[in-house]
Design an enzyme around this catalytic site. Sequence first.
Site, PDB file in Angstrom:
ATOM      1  N   ASP A  14      79.354  41.444  64.234  1.00 21.35           N
ATOM      2  CA  ASP A  14      78.276  40.452  64.268  1.00 21.35           C
ATOM      3  C   ASP A  14      77.273  40.722  65.382  1.00 21.35           C
ATOM      4  O   ASP A  14      76.927  39.816  66.155  1.00 21.35           O
ATOM      5  CB  ASP A  14      78.859  39.043  64.431  1.00 21.35           C
ATOM      6  CG  ASP A  14      79.951  38.734  63.429  1.00 21.35           C
ATOM      7  OD1 ASP A  14      79.801  39.139  62.269  1.00 21.35           O
ATOM      8  OD2 ASP A  14      80.947  38.090  63.805  1.00 21.35           O
ATOM      9  N   GLU A  28      75.496  33.764  54.968  1.00 25.65           N
ATOM     10  CA  GLU A  28      75.857  33.530  56.370  1.00 25.65           C
ATOM     11  C   GLU A  28      75.051  34.453  57.271  1.00 25.65           C
ATOM     12  O   GLU A  28      74.264  35.280  56.812  1.00 25.65           O
ATOM     13  CB  GLU A  28      77.357  33.778  56.581  1.00 25.65           C
ATOM     14  CG  GLU A  28      77.783  35.197  56.227  1.00 25.65           C
ATOM     15  CD  GLU A  28      79.281  35.418  56.283  1.00 25.65           C
ATOM     16  OE1 GLU A  28      80.008  34.479  56.670  1.00 25.65           O
ATOM     17  OE2 GLU A  28      79.734  36.521  55.937  1.00 25.65           O
TER      18      GLU A  28
END
Length: 524
Positions: free
Chosen positions: A15, A171
């Site tokens: 991420d 997301e």
Amino acid sequence: MTYFDNPVIPGFSPDPSVCRVGDDYYLATSSFEYVPGVPLWHSRDLVHWRLIGHALDRPSQLALPDTAPASTGVYAPTLRHHDGLFHLITTVVAGAGNILVTAEEPAGPWSDPVPVGVPGIDPDLAWEEDGTCWCVFSDGGIRGVRLDPESGEPLGDPVPMWSGSGLQYPEGPHLYRIDGWWYLLLSEGGTERGHALSVARSRTLPGPFEAHPANPVLSHRSTSHPVQNTGHGDLVQAQDGTWWMVLLGTRPRGDTPMYHGMGRETFLAPVRWEDGWPLPGPLEPRAQAPALTPHPWPREPDRDHFDSPSLAPCWVSLRRSDPQAVRLDERPGHLVLHARADSLDTPGALFVGRRQRDADCTARTLVEVLDGGRGGLAVRLDEAHHYEVEVADGTVRAVARIGPLSHSLAERTVPAGPLGLRIDITTSDVLPPTVISRDPATAPPPGLRAGGPDTLRLGYETDGGVFEVLAELDGRYLTTEVAGGFTGRVLGMYATRGSAAFDWFELRSGAEADTGSERAAAAS
């Protein structure tokens, strides 16, 4: 023309979120149940990165309960620099929820967290020209709301924005203001093999957004590309005007469905602009480097002698820091660990480790147990998936925990005093048996092979330097494909009874085992 090798941050570094300030680049990654939380990296060429600290590095910022499940904790941070201040917004699952911290310098100190009053996960920050701040987040779909970043209070009700091309789990949104457009970049398809990146744009907020006609704009799903699970990307413009993306990916190996043990890693890909759209890729294991002055950093030492008053930034623990149980001041030049739980299977166990960053590597340590203690060297994925070699009561043994099964594989009597423990991790195109005993009577039948990405040898070293291998194990049982979750392997030291003093710890790239000098112990 110069080239670089992907990933640019190898090993459990998912991420990624990046921002540029002048000629410097700063990047944050997820940390899940490990503390300190949110590693922070620095680069001057987008290729070479050094760890400079953590955004959540003290208990007032982050303390997870021992009962927090593995792969909860800190998810998907966004790092931005606005009006002279660094902002980092993230989600603490099984903890404080969405929070925001700030700092004048990325190495810290960072502020105590401000609660952010939005639901969901993966929050992002972006500013309009007049200074209005937007927070975009994932909550079943992608929604956004104006936000007061000082108080964390939303200025109105969240509104739907754009939730991708229709794949599952939209997301990791990131919102950008570029050349009169608002661009919304997000991931969808799940963070496994179907992971993909899609983009949309709008002239105004909160929309409506126009989707790129060829979404997803980057995905390696259903291909034989060596990098898979590509997604959670973030854009950055270099000082020479070129555009780049950092994103996560994995490098699976072995038989179908293929396995990755080091977790999701940070990769770098070029971005081109076509008809007003940012299109990332190609993403390759070896690629042309940005046309920036190369700026490598000094290599991090392989061995830590624990001579400093505090642990280096590369060291992490589980769920909470515990200065009473992790001591550098009890025995000079040693790290002393005091047990909190009687097994690595138990949440709350004391474990201090470093991320596996090389597919082939060797971990070694010199340990002495104290006060009837038990401790050793482990490779951990979660409470139900770990291998370790430990010493207690004059015995060294190798142990494997795989799901509901825990088994002592082999043990040997050793003299009192410090003992060198060792774990080798090696990749090979010749797949080994699941567990190898050098005793032919207990060896697997001929032709039986495993399908994992690597082999792990666990054992100890004699005074003469011989590596006594107690067990060889298939690495697939310490992978996301088997265990689930979002993390990667961490190698380190632990104590599960009394105390254990570690003179040094070494994590070296490349397998150092000399197979001609090994003496493998038969499983008892």
